[in-house]
Design a protein around this motif. Structure first.
Motif, mmCIF file in Angstrom:
data_model
loop_
_atom_site.group_PDB
_atom_site.id
_atom_site.type_symbol
_atom_site.label_atom_id
_atom_site.label_comp_id
_atom_site.label_asym_id
_atom_site.label_seq_id
_atom_site.Cartn_x
_atom_site.Cartn_y
_atom_site.Cartn_z
ATOM 1 N N LEU A 95 0.730 -1.219 -0.007
ATOM 2 C CA LEU A 95 -0.046 -0.023 0.095
ATOM 3 C C LEU A 95 0.853 1.164 0.107
ATOM 4 C CD1 LEU A 95 -2.647 -1.231 2.501
ATOM 5 C CD2 LEU A 95 -3.266 -0.484 0.059
ATOM 6 N N SER A 96 1.920 1.079 0.715
ATOM 7 C CA SER A 96 2.741 2.420 0.621
ATOM 8 C C SER A 96 3.564 2.600 -0.531
ATOM 9 C CB SER A 96 3.931 2.168 1.689
ATOM 10 O OG SER A 96 3.468 1.892 3.096
ATOM 11 N N LEU A 97 3.779 1.407 -1.143
ATOM 12 C CA LEU A 97 4.396 1.533 -2.703
ATOM 13 C C LEU A 97 3.267 2.203 -3.500
ATOM 14 C CD1 LEU A 97 6.392 0.774 -4.739
ATOM 15 C CD2 LEU A 97 5.675 -1.523 -4.961
ATOM 16 N N VAL A 98 1.865 2.000 -3.418
ATOM 17 C CA VAL A 98 0.900 2.262 -4.363
ATOM 18 C C VAL A 98 0.732 3.950 -4.060
ATOM 19 C CG1 VAL A 98 -1.498 2.373 -4.857
ATOM 20 C CG2 VAL A 98 -0.249 0.168 -4.472
ATOM 21 N N ASP A 99 0.849 4.186 -2.717
ATOM 22 C CA ASP A 99 0.641 5.529 -2.369
ATOM 23 C C ASP A 99 1.932 6.536 -3.087
ATOM 24 O OD1 ASP A 99 -1.421 5.290 -0.975
ATOM 25 O OD2 ASP A 99 -0.518 5.169 0.811
ATOM 26 N N ALA A 100 3.054 5.612 -3.098
ATOM 27 C CA ALA A 100 4.349 6.420 -3.883
ATOM 28 C C ALA A 100 4.134 6.489 -5.278
ATOM 29 C CB ALA A 100 5.636 5.605 -3.585
ATOM 30 N N GLU A 101 3.316 5.596 -5.862
ATOM 31 C CA GLU A 101 3.317 5.597 -7.171
ATOM 32 C C GLU A 101 2.375 6.600 -7.467
ATOM 33 O OE1 GLU A 101 4.783 3.984 -9.622
ATOM 34 O OE2 GLU A 101 5.960 3.224 -8.053
ATOM 35 N N VAL A 102 1.272 6.872 -6.613
ATOM 36 C CA VAL A 102 0.244 7.988 -6.939
ATOM 37 C C VAL A 102 0.878 9.257 -6.726
ATOM 38 C CG1 VAL A 102 -1.934 9.001 -5.841
ATOM 39 C CG2 VAL A 102 -1.831 6.704 -6.050
ATOM 40 N N ALA A 103 1.782 9.289 -5.906
ATOM 41 C CA ALA A 103 2.429 10.684 -5.658
ATOM 42 C C ALA A 103 3.446 10.987 -7.050
ATOM 43 C CB ALA A 103 3.264 10.731 -4.378
ATOM 44 N N LYS A 104 3.915 10.201 -7.461
ATOM 45 C CA LYS A 104 4.995 10.299 -8.579
ATOM 46 C C LYS A 104 4.069 10.694 -9.697
ATOM 47 C CE LYS A 104 8.538 7.071 -7.094
ATOM 48 N NZ LYS A 104 9.135 5.500 -7.745
ATOM 49 N N LEU A 105 2.947 10.076 -9.832
ATOM 50 C CA LEU A 105 1.782 10.215 -10.842
ATOM 51 C C LEU A 105 1.424 11.555 -10.796
ATOM 52 C CD1 LEU A 105 0.527 9.253 -13.511
ATOM 53 C CD2 LEU A 105 -1.387 8.614 -11.929
ATOM 54 N N GLY A 106 1.242 12.323 -9.568
ATOM 55 C CA GLY A 106 0.515 13.583 -9.381
ATOM 56 C C GLY A 106 1.512 14.392 -9.894
ATOM 57 N N ILE A 107 2.963 14.248 -9.769
ATOM 58 C CA ILE A 107 3.762 15.194 -10.190
ATOM 59 C C ILE A 107 3.952 15.347 -11.721
ATOM 60 C CG2 ILE A 107 6.275 15.613 -10.100
ATOM 61 C CD1 ILE A 107 6.473 14.465 -7.365
ATOM 62 N N ILE A 108 3.916 14.198 -12.336
ATOM 63 C CA ILE A 108 3.931 14.145 -13.604
ATOM 64 C C ILE A 108 2.668 14.711 -14.242
ATOM 65 C CG2 ILE A 108 3.830 12.540 -15.734
ATOM 66 C CD1 ILE A 108 5.391 10.441 -14.104
#
Length: 343
Positions: free
Chosen positions: A243-256
């Motif tokens: 779940l932490s990994l998914v949250d990190a992916e969501v954060a990266k995508l938000g920046i993009i």
């Protein structure tokens, strides 16, 4: 008596002397008149020969300049016709210049002849400069060529205007002046088009550079997270870790997504923009759907023993979205590659 005879003899001698003097003077005057008549006759012949040749050549120059009208098309020029015919115009004017340069003007018209040749040189350069402009209208030197053309036009008109030979008239006709104005307009348009092209090219390059960075970041962040679920089920990773990994992916995508939304998009890059946006949106939906499924599995796994088929069913929607992400990515790469190939 003797004195009287002497006086008669002296008178006769004086008369003979005067007669001889008059005769000599007459011969001298006649000789001078013959010389002057011969000289001026010769001068007139030279002058008339020069003038006749000059009139023929000047008429030829005027006719060539007048015929430039064939290249005028409203407020622009017939580029194809001008490009094809101007070399002949230059060639014919050069022949006339050679004729005038080889002529022998009288001293009275030597300066006029020089001014005529100077004007004709500028006249020739006008058409050479024009040809250079229409052969490469978007070249880097086109603006300088236009300024040169204005100077050549003014110099040519000035030299022609100070040629002062009776019955000889030479000037740049209205058709030539209109043609020059049309060439300048054509050149100005070419300069403007070049500037617009350079600006568009710069904008495109900036978009490509920025999009390349975003697409690289997206590619690095794109993961089939369902494969990681299998590690959790094998106790290689915890649900909270994933779940932490998914949250990190969501954060990266938000920046993009944020950087993408701030891009300046030139017209030619709109298809690429339109291909990248749904890719990011689909990835966002995938991550959120996957997180929901993973959270549900975590709860069920903690409360009861659940069959794998039931757990796998939780990811049906997210797995379909992942397929859509793959398809959208392939489409984006196709459109993006086409944009880069235009540059």
């Amino acid at each position: 008596m003797l004195n009287h005879k002497k006086d008669i003899i002296d008178t006769n001698d004086n008369n003979k002397k005067w007669t001889k003097t008059i005769l000599i003077l007459s011969i001298v005057l006649i000789s001078i008149c013959i010389f002057l008549a011969t000289y001026y006759s010769s001068v007139n012949k030279v002058y008339h020969s020069y003038k006749t040749t000059l009139m023929t050549n000047v008429n030829g120059i005027n006719e060539i300049n007048q015929n430039i009208s064939q290249f005028n098309a409203n407020q622009t020029i017939d580029v194809n016709s001008a490009r094809k015919q101007l070399p002949n115009v230059i060639k014919n004017l050069s022949k006339l210049k050679d004729n005038i340069s080889n002529s022998e003007p009288t001293s009275k018209y030597k300066k006029d002849n020089e001014n005529l040749i100077s004007g004709l040189n500028k006249n020739l350069l006008i058409y050479r400069q024009t040809l250079a402009i229409i052969n490469n209208p978007s070249g880097k030197d086109v603006k300088k060529f236009s300024e040169n053309l204005k100077t050549l036009r003014n110099d040519c008109m000035n030299f022609y205007s100070i040629v002062d030979i009776k019955d000889i008239e030479i000037a740049l006709p209205k058709t030539s002046l209109v043609f020059i104005d049309n060439v300048l307009n054509y050149s100005d348009s070419a300069v403007m088009i070049r500037k617009e092209t350079d600006i568009k090219s710069q904008q495109n390059q900036e978009f490509i550079t920025n999009t390349n960075e975003l697409s690289t970041n997206f590619l690095n962040a794109r993961t089939n997270l369902y494969l990681v679920v299998l590690k959790v089920r094998n106790n290689e990773l915890s649900y909270d870790d994933l779940l932490s990994l998914v949250d990190a992916e969501v954060a990266k995508l938000g920046i993009i997504q944020n950087n993408f939304n701030n891009l300046s998009v030139p017209p030619s890059a709109i298809p690429t923009y339109q291909a990248f946006k749904p890719l990011l949106d689909t990835q966002d939906s995938y991550l959120r759907d996957f997180k929901l499924a993973l959270t549900s599995e975590k709860v069920q796994a903690l409360n009861e023993v659940v069959g794998l088929s039931k757990l796998d069913a939780l990811y049906t929607s997210s797995n379909l979205l992942y397929v859509d992400v793959q398809s959208s990515y392939i489409n984006f790469i196709k459109v993006y590659t086409a944009l880069k190939n235009k540059e």
